[in-house]
Design a protein around this motif. Structure first.
Motif, short mmCIF file in Angstrom:
data_model
loop_
_atom_site.label_atom_id
_atom_site.label_comp_id
_atom_site.label_asym_id
_atom_site.label_seq_id
_atom_site.Cartn_x
_atom_site.Cartn_y
_atom_site.Cartn_z
N ALA A 1 0.81 -1.22 0.00
CA ALA A 1 0.00 0.00 0.00
C ALA A 1 0.85 1.27 0.00
N TYR A 2 2.02 1.26 0.64
CA TYR A 2 2.82 2.47 0.78
C TYR A 2 4.12 2.38 -0.02
N SER A 3 4.17 1.57 -1.04
CA SER A 3 5.38 1.34 -1.81
C SER A 3 5.64 2.44 -2.83
N GLU A 4 6.85 2.48 -3.35
CA GLU A 4 7.22 3.42 -4.42
C GLU A 4 6.33 3.20 -5.64
N GLU A 5 6.08 1.94 -5.95
CA GLU A 5 5.23 1.60 -7.09
C GLU A 5 3.83 2.17 -6.93
N LYS A 6 3.26 2.03 -5.71
CA LYS A 6 1.92 2.55 -5.44
C LYS A 6 1.92 4.07 -5.48
N TYR A 7 2.94 4.67 -4.93
CA TYR A 7 3.03 6.14 -4.91
C TYR A 7 3.06 6.71 -6.33
N ARG A 8 3.85 6.10 -7.19
CA ARG A 8 3.95 6.59 -8.57
C ARG A 8 2.61 6.45 -9.29
N ALA A 9 1.92 5.35 -9.04
CA ALA A 9 0.61 5.14 -9.68
C ALA A 9 -0.40 6.18 -9.20
N LEU A 10 -0.39 6.49 -7.90
CA LEU A 10 -1.31 7.48 -7.34
C LEU A 10 -0.99 8.87 -7.87
N CYS A 11 0.30 9.19 -8.00
CA CYS A 11 0.69 10.50 -8.54
C CYS A 11 0.24 10.63 -9.99
N ALA A 12 0.35 9.54 -10.74
CA ALA A 12 -0.08 9.56 -12.13
C ALA A 12 -1.59 9.79 -12.23
N ASP A 13 -2.34 9.15 -11.33
CA ASP A 13 -3.80 9.34 -11.31
C ASP A 13 -4.16 10.76 -10.90
N GLN A 14 -3.41 11.30 -9.92
CA GLN A 14 -3.68 12.64 -9.42
C GLN A 14 -3.36 13.70 -10.47
N GLY A 15 -2.29 13.44 -11.22
CA GLY A 15 -1.87 14.42 -12.22
C GLY A 15 -1.13 15.57 -11.58
N ASP A 16 -1.75 16.70 -11.50
CA ASP A 16 -1.14 17.90 -10.91
C ASP A 16 -1.05 17.73 -9.39
N MET A 17 0.18 17.70 -8.85
CA MET A 17 0.40 17.51 -7.42
C MET A 17 0.45 18.83 -6.66
N THR A 18 0.20 19.93 -7.33
CA THR A 18 0.26 21.25 -6.69
C THR A 18 -0.69 21.34 -5.51
N LEU A 19 -1.89 20.78 -5.67
CA LEU A 19 -2.89 20.84 -4.61
C LEU A 19 -2.40 20.09 -3.37
N ILE A 20 -1.88 18.89 -3.57
CA ILE A 20 -1.37 18.08 -2.47
C ILE A 20 -0.21 18.79 -1.78
N ASP A 21 0.68 19.36 -2.58
CA ASP A 21 1.90 19.96 -2.04
C ASP A 21 1.63 21.15 -1.13
N ARG A 22 0.51 21.84 -1.34
CA ARG A 22 0.29 23.06 -0.56
C ARG A 22 -0.28 22.79 0.84
N TYR A 23 -0.70 21.57 1.10
CA TYR A 23 -1.26 21.28 2.42
C TYR A 23 -0.14 21.17 3.47
N GLU A 24 -0.16 22.08 4.42
CA GLU A 24 0.80 22.06 5.53
C GLU A 24 0.17 21.49 6.81
N TYR A 25 -1.16 21.46 6.83
CA TYR A 25 -1.89 20.96 8.00
C TYR A 25 -2.89 19.91 7.52
N VAL A 26 -2.89 18.76 8.17
CA VAL A 26 -3.84 17.70 7.86
C VAL A 26 -4.65 17.44 9.13
#
Length: 266
Positions: free
Chosen positions: A89-114
């Motif tokens: 679930a937390y592998s490099e392979e999974k991360y790359r697939a999720l990033c590809a699905d997300q496309g633009d990571m700008t939205l994710i990158d701006r979150y400083e508080y979860v």
């Protein structure tokens, strides 16, 4: 190969982030604390279906309805885990697939508080998934195995919390329901409402701050405060790893975080 030691100067310059648990009885106002965080840099992970108190809040919300959805969010926020094997679930392979699905990571990158609301509901979401997995059934009879389900629950929850703990660039705030118990001699005790005792114990050890929201008498009437010292007279869950907090703090997360890390609040 030389060990990757971090020199003191570099360590002191490194950005500090906190992992915080906010406990409280239902209705005390835990969810409303999100309004004390920067709206444009905060992600509300809403699991409780109880956001009526912050209906006018103008920030972003993610509403996971399954445990795999939450795990995917953790992977996107924290990046791949160095200990995960290919296909996990937390592998490099999974991360790359999720990033590809997300496309633009700008939205994710701006979150400083979860802001995860709540850990109590998240543990129930996880347990519901665990009960459908092969580990939750006896290999001999095929019947449900509660012990196996709880063992999987502990592994899944602790793994996710630990990965979020190691995330260097974001603060994480968990709300959690506080249970109050009254003994035979009318003495009170408190614990956190979560599925699985192992998950509760591990969570208390991992987070930097545990603050319990409570009502405190004042000349103008009861006011909400955050109890942050373990030696409080009420015996409420509390912890301050920074050593910078007073025994009670105002219910304002941005200021509490700034005080812990020794910076001015936004």
């Amino acid at each position: 190969m030389a060990f990757p030691f971090i020199c003191a100067e570099e360590r002191l310059k490194r950005r500090r982030t906190l992992k915080i648990g906010v406990a409280g009885v239902p209705g005390i106002g835990k969810t409303s604390l999100i309004q004390t965080l920067p709206t444009d840099r905060t992600l509300h992970v809403e699991i409780e279906d109880g956001d009526l108190s912050v209906a006018a809040w103008a920030g972003d919300v993610f509403h996971p309805t399954t445990w795999p959805q939450f795990r995917n969010l953790v992977t996107l926020l924290a990046g791949p885990s160095a200990t995960a094997t290919a296909g996990d679930a937390y592998s490099e392979e999974k991360y790359r697939a999720l990033c590809a699905d997300q496309g633009d990571m700008t939205l994710i990158d701006r979150y400083e508080y979860v802001f995860i609301d709540s850990l109590s509901a998240l543990s129930r979401l996880c347990f519901a998934w665990c009960k459908t997995q092969p580990q939750a059934f006896s290999e001999k009879t095929g019947k449900p195995d509660t012990r196996g389900a709880y063992g999987l629950l502990a592994n899944e929850m602790i793994n996710a919390i630990t990965i979020l703990q190691h995330m260097q660039n974001r603060h994480v705030i968990y709300t959690v329901i506080l249970n109050e118990k009254v003994g035979e001699k009318n003495e009170k005790s408190f614990d956190l409402q979560m599925e699985g005792s192992k998950t509760t114990a591990e969570f208390l050890g991992v987070v930097d701050v545990i603050a319990t929201m409570a009502l405190q008498p004042s000349p103008s009437g009861p006011r909400r405060v955050l109890i942050t010292r373990q030696d409080n007279l009420l015996g409420l869950p509390a912890k301050d790893r920074s050593g910078r907090l007073d025994s009670t703090e105002e219910p304002h997360l941005d200021r509490l975080i700034a005080k812990c890390i020794g910076q001015a609040s936004n």
